[in-house]
Every structure is written in structure tokens, then in C-alpha cells.
Design a protein around this motif. Structure first.
Motif, mmCIF file in Angstrom:
data_model
loop_
_atom_site.group_PDB
_atom_site.id
_atom_site.type_symbol
_atom_site.label_atom_id
_atom_site.label_comp_id
_atom_site.label_asym_id
_atom_site.label_seq_id
_atom_site.Cartn_x
_atom_site.Cartn_y
_atom_site.Cartn_z
ATOM 1 N N PHE A 140 65.053 27.704 30.597
ATOM 2 C CA PHE A 140 64.567 26.322 30.487
ATOM 3 C C PHE A 140 63.129 26.268 29.972
ATOM 4 O O PHE A 140 62.685 25.233 29.472
ATOM 5 N N ARG A 141 62.400 27.379 30.110
ATOM 6 C CA ARG A 141 60.986 27.406 29.694
ATOM 7 C C ARG A 141 60.840 27.633 28.200
ATOM 8 O O ARG A 141 59.741 27.490 27.655
ATOM 9 N N LYS A 142 61.920 27.986 27.518
ATOM 10 C CA LYS A 142 61.851 28.289 26.096
ATOM 11 C C LYS A 142 61.957 26.999 25.274
ATOM 12 O O LYS A 142 62.647 26.056 25.680
ATOM 13 N N PRO A 143 61.317 26.946 24.110
ATOM 14 C CA PRO A 143 61.343 25.725 23.292
ATOM 15 C C PRO A 143 62.753 25.272 22.925
ATOM 16 O O PRO A 143 63.029 24.073 22.885
ATOM 17 N N GLU A 144 63.666 26.229 22.678
ATOM 18 C CA GLU A 144 65.010 25.848 22.256
ATOM 19 C C GLU A 144 65.812 25.139 23.353
ATOM 20 O O GLU A 144 66.841 24.518 23.085
ATOM 21 N N ALA A 145 65.354 25.231 24.608
ATOM 22 C CA ALA A 145 66.066 24.575 25.708
ATOM 23 C C ALA A 145 65.935 23.057 25.653
ATOM 24 O O ALA A 145 66.724 22.349 26.273
ATOM 25 N N ARG A 146 64.948 22.569 24.910
ATOM 26 C CA ARG A 146 64.741 21.120 24.874
ATOM 27 C C ARG A 146 65.935 20.387 24.296
ATOM 28 O O ARG A 146 66.168 19.222 24.610
ATOM 29 N N ALA B 213 61.941 19.734 30.359
ATOM 30 C CA ALA B 213 60.711 18.963 30.584
ATOM 31 C C ALA B 213 60.186 19.165 31.997
ATOM 32 O O ALA B 213 58.983 19.368 32.212
ATOM 33 N N LEU B 214 61.095 19.151 32.966
ATOM 34 C CA LEU B 214 60.687 19.223 34.372
ATOM 35 C C LEU B 214 60.103 20.579 34.735
ATOM 36 O O LEU B 214 59.190 20.665 35.558
ATOM 37 N N ILE B 215 60.643 21.665 34.140
ATOM 38 C CA ILE B 215 60.228 22.998 34.573
ATOM 39 C C ILE B 215 58.736 23.222 34.346
ATOM 40 O O ILE B 215 58.100 23.998 35.061
ATOM 41 N N HIS B 216 58.168 22.525 33.367
ATOM 42 C CA HIS B 216 56.741 22.672 33.089
ATOM 43 C C HIS B 216 55.885 21.758 33.964
ATOM 44 O O HIS B 216 54.660 21.847 33.934
ATOM 45 N N GLN B 217 56.561 20.892 34.741
ATOM 46 C CA GLN B 217 55.832 19.972 35.611
ATOM 47 C C GLN B 217 55.845 20.403 37.078
ATOM 48 O O GLN B 217 55.112 19.849 37.892
ATOM 49 N N LEU B 218 56.705 21.384 37.402
ATOM 50 C CA LEU B 218 56.795 21.827 38.794
ATOM 51 C C LEU B 218 55.479 22.481 39.201
ATOM 52 O O LEU B 218 54.978 23.370 38.498
#
Length: 893
Positions: A480-486, A494-499
Motif C-alpha cells: 500500500f506504501r508504493k505509488p502503484e497502489a494508488r 492514502a490512509l497508510i501515509h496518514q497513520l
């Protein structure tokens, strides 16, 4: 333990070659005695197998018996001279024969001209077929062998494993000379080719030894991996025995035991498969797993089925073999492909350095002198993504010292701090945890995780062992942290970078299923385990509560999204109260999406994504409004109506006609649909005018993951069997129903919406296919009484081995004045159509449905009333409905 040649002294009574020759001398035809001898040999071997004889004696014993029979058969034919020999090659050349393994033979000619031998060769091969011998054979001259072996690594691999059964040994010696590493396929080129071959083979099995129905020969950790070690050792060392690898320093005694014990176990399983199926079967299918578990003496216990105990042993063996294969092949790689190379070396600290891109210990005593280095190594790899892996000698040091991780080790705050530092490193934590598991470190440091290694749940929903599923979940989280997951996972990405603390998600992921296989609710057991972990590792009270809550409720969001009516404000309010705040909601959403994807890849589709996304959005909305200020039903209805009116006004709709239509719909309609859907449906109904034909509107999504599925909206006169006819018509079109929203206006018109996907779990976007669906539904639903009887299709093979008895749960939904019926049954084509027919028989009206397909099992929820719109509260009527569903669905399954 032998690589390619065997020495076998048969027990008395297995086969008497002299007596057999005497029997042949008195027989009119040799075919019958040979056939009888083959049957008797196999019967004796099977009997000894059932009695628990050493599997090595049986496998080598069958090869020895075939040697004797083939020698006698060779004697029955005339050979012009000594220019031909019969060689055993491949597995038979190693002296390994299972009950139905091919007997691989090479008829080796000294010269290219086969004319002098053609008649004898044809007669000999035909004779072997006539006696029922399953042979794989080739006829080659010495020159043929050299030419074909040079062109194909599989040919030389086959020829390396050879023995002379009959004829002159000098021919095999001559072939061996022509195939020597000095002439062709030197050790480095041979190793590179075989390694690529293994990579391709492992790729076909998703690089995982944890398959639901593994191939014991070709899956990672299977017999081919053992043979791979032997082939490379044979080519490099000229070794005939695995013990030679110990003498050459490429394997130690404990590793030899892992290899020997693993091979013996896999041989037992393969022998049983051949014996039970009567053929050369290497797939460990569901029905075979149960039978072999019983044959091997496993028995069901209160905590675990016998088949799960058997498969746990299987997975533990293949995991150990896969790890050993990895280490030894890397050792070969370093010693063969890069032998003598000057590799760039850079120190990381006093204990570790990077050499040729791989981390290695700077001293053989590093783990003995500083046991904390067992964790430090993985932390360094997380902090230095340029490190490609661990050098083979260091892998061996890890394996040799992991026993140091005892209770004192685990209670040491220095080691606890290192582990938490790894989780907080920001690197590819999932990869390092997978490496720790492969090297046997993770289960040592976390014994509760160690108990889950190889733990299989014998169903079609969970297709991985608990440890493999857990590590796949962590890999999903990292993904989920990789750009292609968007694109595929827009919300999770989006959420994984906000946790606020990603390490808490790693911990919850590690522990979410750790309580399985111990009896009781695994979510509660795991929540208690993770609390102990959190306290031991110094987490704050707040963080401890969060990870414990996530583990306890890791299934809740999925179940609410798939089995509850999320258009009901009360359902959203209840879920919001359970969650409590937005941070918990975000953590739970990411964990849930990862869990579904790691459980079974086929479970994740656009519709399931849209359900979770909708629940997340509505719950976040409720939390922001405040739990003390929930949106009331009237407010929800008014907001929806207002937004839909604005959309219709923007396209110039006749507002008077809209209001007139809406007067008959009732508030339930505005709770079930979003404003955009209401505007779309309203426009269609008004455009349809006074036509008596059913109105079929089909919305094709632009993006599966954004839109979920294809919406099929049906507006027609309400008739008693409409749901059954609709379900049958959709089934006939090859579509699967994933959601159903049923509404009836006060003027007795239906407003039904079905979310459908094709057989591949995809939405339908092709305009021609959409028109075909629309036309078919109009034709069938115009007069449902004419719809033909639903045709029962054949149940897929897997379902027969997982016969889940139909379970029917009936509860009341007093807030909505209706009854909730939950149906748990094996999935099969036409299931909803059958359910619809039963509802019709029992005078049941359907107001809504939540369709959840979990692997090959459905857990569907229907919101029902009687035809007068009242809930089903009569116990006798409930029992009658339950009995009818069980009767019909258990028979049709």
C-alpha cells in the motif's frame, strides 16, 4: 543417503529371480508370469508400507525388483552383439521407484546405425508394454546423447542419473566421459541453467510452499528441490552421496538430517498417493489429504482436525526443505558462479559487512558473543535497502545459533528494543519478517507465532497456512506504501501515509490470526497475546489498547460491510460507536483490506472494495458529526432527497413529475440509494413512460475498483416470483449476484437493484454484452411464469470435499420491523435462484439482501417479511422455512 546410485539388499521374500526364471522356463508365454510378478511385488510392497516399513527400503526395493525383472526380460531377447545396453535413468537411475512412477529407460547404442538392433529393440519395448510396465524410454547412440545433452539441460540432467541394468557397462562409461564437465555443461553453466529452471518452477506455484493442494514433487520445498541439490552436487563435486556434501563443507550434520527426514516424509506421502489413486499422482488434493491423514494415524482432536495435523507436519517439512534449498543453492552460487571473484566489501559496523551486495557476519563467533546480533542483522537490512540478501555462511550461522533465543533472551530489554526498532525502521519490514521466518528466527523470538507455523485451516476460504497468510498480509500492507497502489487500493494507499505509528499496524498484522488452532475465539486469544507483547515491548497504554482492539475486531469491518445493511443509519451509528474515533477506523480499514487480499486473492473484487470504502466514508462522516449527534433517519432521507433533486434539476427534469413519482416510494427507498443513483433511476422511470414492459437500466462502471460492480436496476409490476425469476435469469447469463436491494412502491411497482459481476469477478462494461443482458431480462421478466425450471449444474470438484452443511440463522430486526435470515452454505451456480423459489413457496417477501461469497462458501443475509409486510415471529413458520432451505440446498449441493 544416496544421490544417484543405490545399494540395496532385499529382504527375503520380496522377489526371487532364480525361482522366477524357473517359472518362465515352464511357461508357454512369458507375459502372464511377468504380469503376475509385477502385481505380487507391488502387493508385497503395499503390505509392508501399511505395516510401517522404512520407506527407503520400499522405494529402493521396487527399483531393485525392476532391475531383476528387466534383466530377465533382456535375456528373453536376442541381441546381435554387445553394442547396446539397457540403462536406468532419471529417478529410476537414482534407484527410486514409487508404485506408479515411470520406469525411465535409455537403450544406449555404441554406434549411430541402429539397423542391426531395430527388430530386437522394437520387440523388447513392445514386450515391456505388453506386461503392463509404465516406461518412459529413448533410444540413443553415444553421439546422440552428447548432441542432445549439449542442447538441453534436462537431457543431461536425466543422463547424469544413470545405471547399467543389462548389457555392457563400458557403454555407460563411454557416455559418462562424453558428458563430463570438461566437454559440455561445466559446473557454473549447469548450475545457472538449473537455478533458472527452479525459479521458473517456483514461479508457477507463486513462490510459496503453502498451497492448498500442493504438488509434493514440484512445489517449493518438494522433492524437486531435494533433487536440485543432488544434481548440482553431482556436477560440481562428482558426489554420489549427500554425506559427501558434509565432507566438502557444503552441508552440516543437522542439515543432512533435515534433508533426510524431509525426503523420507515426502516419499511416504507420494507412495500413499500412488497407492490410493492407482496412478502417478503428485497433487495432494483435499480428499487425499483426509485419507492419508487417517492412514498415517492422525486423529481428530477438540482443537484440530486430523487432516490439519497431517498438513501441519507436511508444511513444516517443506518449509525446512525450502529454506535449506535456498541456503545451499546460494552457497553453490557463491562457490561456483562467483568463485575467485574479488567482491566489493563495505563495513556496516563491528559485526556485519556488505560483501558483493549481501550482508555477512565479520566473525563466525558474532552470534555466540553477541546474541542480540540475531535481531540486529535484520534491522540493518531494513535500514539498508541496497542489501540484496544474506550470504550463505551467515544464514548457516543464524540457523546454528537461533536456539539462543530462549525466555531470557526474549525478556532482555535490549532485544525487545531491537525488535521494536525494526518495526519502526520505515524500511521494508514485511520482507525482513519473512526472512526471519524463513531462517527460523521469528518463531523463536515470538513463540506464539512459532506455534502457528504450518497451521492449516482445511477449507476453501483460507488457502494459506496461518503463518503464510500473516506474512502475506504484512506484504500487502507494505504494498500500500508504493505509488502503484494508488490505482488499485486508493483509500488504503492514502490512509497508510496518514497513520501516526505504522509499527502498530505491523504488530496488529502479526497477531491478528495468532490465536488460531488453540480452541476458542481466535480474535480474543490474539488480543490477549498482543497485550502481553505490547507490555513486554514497552508500548504505552494507549497504543496497547489500540493494537489489542485491532486484533479483537479485525473481522468486524468486513462482516459489517458484507452482511449488514450499511444504508441503514442505525447500522452506521452502531459501527461508529464501536470504532470510537477516526484513527482507529483508518487503522482498521487498512488492516481489513490487507487481510482480505492475503486470505484468498479471489476474494478481492470491485464490489467488495466499494462496500468497505462506503462503510469507511459513512463511518468517518458519523464520527466527524459526533457520536452524540447521530444523523436521524428523517435527516438522512431529507438530505438524500435534496441532493437528488438538485441533480435532476441540473439536467432539466420535470420537477412535478419527479415529486409525483417519489410520493409512492417511501422513505426506505431514499435510505437505500445514493442521490446519484436516485437521479439515474428517476430519469429512466420517467423516460419509460406508461410502457408495461419491465424497465431495465444497467450502469457500467468506468473502473472496477472505483465503482464496484455492474448495477442492474429493474422497475416493473411486483409479482410473487419476481426475485426467483430475476436470480435465475441472471444465473442463466453467467452472472453472479453480489448485492440485492429490494423495494416496492405503494403503487405496487418494484425498484430492485442487483450488483452483478462476471465469472471472473469483474464488472461488465462491454456495450454489446450489456444490451444482451438487458434484452434477456426484459424477455424473461415480462412473464416470469414462463421461465424454465432452473437447471442444476455439476458441483465443482473442490466443493465435494468441503461439504458444508447448510446453516440457517433467523433473528429479528426490530428497528426496521423485519426479520434477518442468514444463510451459510457452499456456493454453487443457481443458489440464489433456489432460495428465491423457496421464498416464493413460503410466501416470503424480500426487502433487501447482502450477498457475501467467501472462497467457495456463501454467507448471505436476507431481510424478509411475510407478504403483508410483517416480520416472521412465529417459531413454527421459522422452523418450516429453515427446514425447507436445508432440505433443498443440501441436496442441490
Amino acid at each position: 543417503m544416496l544421490l544417484h546410485h543405490y545399494r540395496f539388499s532385499p529382504d527375503e521374500g520380496l522377489f526371487d529371480a532364480d525361482a522366477f526364471r524357473a517359472e518362465l522356463a515352464g511357461s508357454r508365454s512369458p507375459i502372464a508370469p511377468f504380469k503376475a510378478a509385477l502385481r505380487e511385488i507391488q502387493d508385497r510392497l503395499d503390505g509392508r508400507f501399511r505395516e510401517g516399513a522404512d520407506i527407503r527400503d520400499l522405494i529402493h526395493g521396487r527399483a531393485w525388483c525392476l532391475d531383476q525383472l528387466l534383466t530377465v526380460a533382456w535375456e528373453q531377447h536376442d541381441w546381435p552383439d554387445s553394442g547396446v545396453a539397457l540403462l536406468a535413468v532419471g529417478g529410476y537411475g537414482r534407484g527410486e521407484l514409487h508404485p506408479h512412477s515411470d520406469v525411465d529407460l535409455l537403450l544406449l547404442l555404441e554406434h549411430d546405425d541402429d539397423a542391426p538392433y531395430r527388430e530386437s529393440l522394437t520387440a523388447f519395448i513392445t514386450f515391456l508394454w505388453d506386461i503392463g510396465l509404465e516406461i518412459g524410454h529413448s533410444v540413443r547412440s553415444l553421439s546422440d546423447c552428447e548432441r542432445e545433452a549439449e542442447a538441453d539441460v534436462t537431457v543431461i540432467t536425466n543422463l547424469l542419473e544413470s545405471r547399467t541394468v543389462a548389457g555392457p557397462e563400458r557403454l555407460r562409461a563411454a557416455m559418462k566421459g562424453r558428458l563430463s564437465p570438461a566437454r559440455l555443461w561445466p559446473a557454473d553453466r549447469f548450475f545457472e541453467a538449473k537455478w533458472q529452471e527452479q525459479i521458473s518452477r517456483h514461479h508457477r506455484f507463486n513462490n510459496s510452499e503453502y498451497h492448498l493442494e500442493p504438488n509434493i514433487k514440484s512445489s517449493p520445498g518438494g522433492l524437486r528441490d531435494i533433487q536440485m541439490i543432488g544434481w548440482v552436487a553431482k556436477r560440481y563435486f562428482g558426489s554420489q552421496r549427500y554425506e559427501d556434501l558434509v565432507a566438502n563443507g557444503f552441508m552440516n550434520d543437522p542439515e543432512l538430517r533435515i534433508l533426510s527426514q524431509g525426503q523420507a516424509f515426502l516419499w511416504q506421502v507420494r507412495y500413499a498417493l500412488h497407492m490410493l489413486t492407482g496412478r502417478a499422482e503428485d497433487r495432494l488434493q483435499f480428499d487425499h489429504q483426509r485419507t492419508i491423514a487417517e492412514l498415517f494415524g492422525f486423529r481428530d482432536s477438540p482443537e484440530r482436525l486430523a487432516v490439519e495435523q497431517f498438513m501441519k507436519r507436511y508444511y513444516r517439512h517443506v518449509t525446512a526443505l525450502a529454506g535449506l534449498n535456498d541456503m545451499l543453492l546460494q552457497h553453490f552460487n557463491e562457490a561456483i558462479l562467483h568463485a575467485g571473484e574479488e567482491l566489493e566489501t563495505a563495513a556496516l559496523n563491528d559485526r556485519f559487512e556488505i560483501r558483493g551486495g549481501y550482508i555477512q557476519a565479520r566473525s563466525r563467533n558474532v552470534f555466540r558473543d553477541r546474541p542480540a546480533a540475531l535481531l540486529e542483522l535484520f534491522l540493518l537490512m531494513a535500514e539498508h535497502p541496497e542489501i540484496e540478501g544474506v550470504r550463505a555462511d551467515t544464514i548457516r550461522l543464524i540457523r546454528d545459533h537461533r536456539h539462543l533465543m530462549d525466555d531470557l533472551y526474549r525478556d532482555d530489554v535490549r532485544h525487545q528494543s531491537l525488535f521494536m526498532e525494526l518495526l519502526r525502521s520505515g524500511g521494508n519490514v514485511a520482507r525482513q519478517l519473512r526472512r526471519m521466518n524463513r531462517y527460523g528466527v521469528l518463531g523463536k523470538y515470538l513463540p506464539e507465532f512459532g506455534r502457528a507455523v504450518g497451521l492449516m485451516q482445511h477449507d476453501l476460504f483460507h488457502i494459506y497456512t496461518v503463518d503464510a497468510h500473516t506474512l502475506r498480509l504484512l506484504k500487502c500492507i507494505h504494498g500500500f506504501r508504493k505509488p502503484e497502489a494508488r490505482e488499485t487500493f486508493p483509500v488504503a494507499a492514502a490512509l497508510i501515509h496518514q497513520l501516526p505509528k505504522l509499527e502498530l499496524l505491523w504488530i496488529a498484522g502479526l497477531y491478528h490470526d495468532i490465536g488460531k488452532g488453540r480452541g476458542g475465539d481466535h480474535s480474543l486469544l490474539g488480543a490477549r497475546d498482543v497485550e502481553v507483547f505490547a507490555e513486554r515491548h514497552g508500548l504505552s497504554t494507549r497504543d496497547t489498547r489500540l493494537v489489542s482492539w485491532l486484533v479483537e475486531h479485525h473481522l468486524t469491518m468486513s462482516m459489517v460491510a458484507q452482511k449488514r445493511d450499511t444504508t441503514d443509519p442505525d447500522v452506521i451509528a452502531d459501527f461508529a460507536r464501536l470504532v470510537g474515533d477516526e484513527t482507529r477506523l483508518d487503522y482498521l480499514y487498512v488492516l481489513t483490506v490487507a487481510d482480505i487480499n492475503a486470505t484468498n486473492p479471489t476474494l478481492w473484487n470491485g464490489w467488495r472494495a466499494s462496500l468497505l470504502r462506503q462503510l469507511h466514508a459513512e463511518t468517518k462522516r458519523a464520527l466527524r458529526r459526533g457520536l452524540e449527534n447521530p444523523l436521524e433517519r428523517d435527516d438522512w432521507v431529507n438530505e438524500t432527497r435534496g441532493e437528488a433533486l438538485s441533480l435532476l434539476a441540473a439536467v432539466g427534469a420535470n420537477m412535478a413529475s419527479v415529486e409525483h413519482l417519489w410520493e409512492s416510494l417511501g422513505e426506505e427507498y431514499f435510505l437505500q440509494y445514493a442521490p446519484s443513483e436516485i437521479a439515474w433511476q428517476t430519469q429512466g422511470i420517467l423516460a419509460h413512460g406508461g410502457s408495461q414492459l419491465p424497465l431495465i437500466l444497467i450502469s457500467a462502471p468506468v473502473d472496477d475498483m472505483a465503482e464496484g460492480g455492474t448495477k442492474v436496476f429493474i422497475h416493473t409490476r411486483s409479482v410473487d416470483d419476481l426475485f426467483a425469476a430475476t436470480a435465475a435469469a441472471l444465473d442463466q447469463l453467467g452472472l453472479s449476484i453480489h448485492d440485492a436491494r429490494i423495494a416496492t412502491s405503494s403503487s405496487d411497482w418494484t425498484l430492485n437493484t442487483f450488483i452483478v459481476l462476471d465469472d471472473h469477478g469483474k464488472a461488465i462494461r462491454d456495450p454489446a454484452r450489456i444490451e444482451e443482458i438487458r434484452a434477456h431480462l426484459v424477455e424473461e421478466l415480462d412473464d416470469p411464469d414462463d421461465y424454465p425450471q432452473i437447471v442444476t449444474r455439476h458441483t465443482p470438484r473442490q466443493l465435494r470435499h468441503f461439504r458444508v452443511p447448510t446453516e440457517v440463522i433467523i433473528e429479528q430486526d426490530p428497528a426496521n420491523d423485519r426479520t434477518l435470515l442468514e444463510l451459510i452454505a457452499p456456493d454453487r451456480p443457481g443458489l440464489l435462484a433456489r432460495v428465491g423459489q423457496i421464498f416464493m413457496e413460503q410466501d416470503i417477501a424480500l426487502s433487501a439482501a447482502k450477498i457475501a461469497t467467501l472462497g467457495e462458501k456463501v454467507e448471505d443475509v436476507f431481510f424478509i417479511t411475510d407478504k403483508a409486510g410483517r416480520p416472521l415471529i412465529d417459531p413454527e413458520r421459522q422452523a418450516q422455512l429453515r427446514q425447507r432451505l436445508v432440505e433443498v440446498l443440501d441436496v442441490s449441493g
